[in-house]
Design a protein around this motif. Structure first.
Motif, mmCIF file in Angstrom:
data_model
loop_
_atom_site.group_PDB
_atom_site.id
_atom_site.type_symbol
_atom_site.label_atom_id
_atom_site.label_comp_id
_atom_site.label_asym_id
_atom_site.label_seq_id
_atom_site.Cartn_x
_atom_site.Cartn_y
_atom_site.Cartn_z
ATOM 1 N N ILE A 1 1.040 -1.143 -0.518
ATOM 2 C CA ILE A 1 0.251 -0.140 -0.125
ATOM 3 C C ILE A 1 0.820 1.087 0.005
ATOM 4 O O ILE A 1 1.693 1.501 0.656
ATOM 5 C CB ILE A 1 -0.559 0.113 0.816
ATOM 6 N N PRO A 2 0.860 1.959 -1.119
ATOM 7 C CA PRO A 2 -0.751 2.558 -1.994
ATOM 8 C C PRO A 2 -0.218 2.175 -3.048
ATOM 9 O O PRO A 2 -0.339 3.199 -3.697
ATOM 10 C CB PRO A 2 -0.507 4.056 -1.664
ATOM 11 N N HIS A 3 0.923 1.372 -3.241
ATOM 12 C CA HIS A 3 1.038 1.535 -4.863
ATOM 13 C C HIS A 3 0.906 0.013 -5.807
ATOM 14 O O HIS A 3 1.662 0.190 -7.056
ATOM 15 C CB HIS A 3 2.784 1.054 -4.117
ATOM 16 N N LYS A 4 0.034 -0.570 -4.865
ATOM 17 C CA LYS A 4 -0.388 -1.930 -5.748
ATOM 18 C C LYS A 4 -0.600 -1.681 -6.999
ATOM 19 O O LYS A 4 -0.962 -2.575 -8.109
ATOM 20 C CB LYS A 4 -1.413 -2.743 -4.598
ATOM 21 N N GLN A 5 -1.414 -0.740 -6.879
ATOM 22 C CA GLN A 5 -2.022 -0.497 -8.397
ATOM 23 C C GLN A 5 -1.424 0.582 -9.835
ATOM 24 O O GLN A 5 -0.953 0.502 -10.459
ATOM 25 C CB GLN A 5 -3.351 0.028 -8.495
#
Ligand code: ATR
Length: 276
Positions: A63-67
């Motif tokens: 989080i917060p980079h997964k997408q």
């Protein structure tokens, strides 16, 4: 050359991944390092370029980079593409970056470590329709669980998951509560009650049938209010620690083509969490 790996996220200092992977390197005599890297959202693109230039063999993404990491990768594993989220990056020998998602598969491995692989025909109720639920739903489908129902406070999001799965049913919380006795596996994947001590259950377990298998993806605390309630109703419970360990083990295997010892790690982290 010594291999090195990382986990990137914001915040990152509480991550248990460096300790877990470091222990596995030691156990398996692998000359490698695994470091936490604090990456703010606005620095993500530069961070990916830097990890690549500096020769990281792979890294985890939290989080917060997964997408948001997806545009900076060269290739996606089909499951990660379906989920629209990546938690593991492999720096391929030809220099390209490939994204995987091991969260959902980690959940299924953890579940099957406890209940075996023979219970796939049970009715499954997945509570929640956020990022975690999506990963679990697609992985359950991939591992051959044909009867998946999804319930969520915002039922529209449950309907979206079911429509992407192409099978299963979306239920309102009330419908799920009323029909709870038909489910053999119940999975709590919401963030209800996380980060505060309030006793919040996303769904009443009144009609849970004795002998149901109930899992919560939260692992700190190991015994969540949801699991405690389920246990009091006679359920077999599966806490969230196995999912964390197995998502790491599957990532480790993508990087190094060796599978680490998950049992010892679960015991070790259980001990740590029980005494923290
Ligand atoms: P994650 O990536 O951890 O799944 P998320 O995508 O923000 O996080 O999803 C959070 C999930 O927890 C959602 O299913 C959310 O329900 P809504 O879609 O209705 O928002 C659920 N959730 C969060 N707080 C909740 C609460 N107090 N009661 C019930 N469900 C809750």
């Amino acid at each position: 050359m010594k291999k090195w790996f990382a986990v990137i996220g914001d915040p990152i200092n509480h991550s248990k991944s460096p300790n877990m992977h470091g222990t596995w390197f030691d156990e398996m005599n692998i000359d490698a390092a695994y470091i936490p890297v604090h990456v703010k959202s606005e620095d993500l693109e530069n961070a990916v370029a830097s990890l690549k230039i500096l020769g990281a063999s792979g890294w985890n993404v939290t989080i917060p980079h997964k997408q948001t990491i997806i545009p900076y990768l060269d290739e996606l594993d089909p499951l990660a593409e379906k989920m629209g989220a990546v938690n593991t990056v492999v720096h391929l020998p030809d220099g390209r970056l490939k994204g995987y998602n091991t969260d959902g598969a980690g959940f299924v491995h953890s579940l099957e470590e406890v209940i075996g692989k023979e219970k796939k025909n049970l009715e499954v109720l997945l509570i929640g329709a956020g990022g975690a639920a999506r990963g679990i739903a697609f992985a359950l489908q991939q591992y051959g669980y044909p009867n998946i129902s999804v319930t969520n406070r915002t039922v529209l999001k449950a309907e979206e998951i079911v429509s992407e799965l192409g099978e299963g049913r979306a239920l309102s919380i009330e419908e799920a509560e009323q029909s709870l006795d038909k489910f053999g596996i119940v999975i709590q994947s919401t963030s209800a009650g996380l980060g505060n001590s309030e006793f919040i259950l996303p769904l009443s377990l009144e009609k849970l049938h004795e002998g149901a298998i109930v899992s919560d993806i939260v692992y700190n605390p190991l015994m969540t209010p949801f699991l405690l309630e389920a246990q009091m109703k006679g359920a077999k419970i599966v806490n969230g620690l196995g999912m964390f360990v197995h998502q790491g083990a599957i990532a480790f295997n993508y990087w190094l083509e060796q599978y680490p010892n998950t049992n010892n790690m679960i015991k070790r982290l259980t001990d740590e969490l029980e005494h923290s």
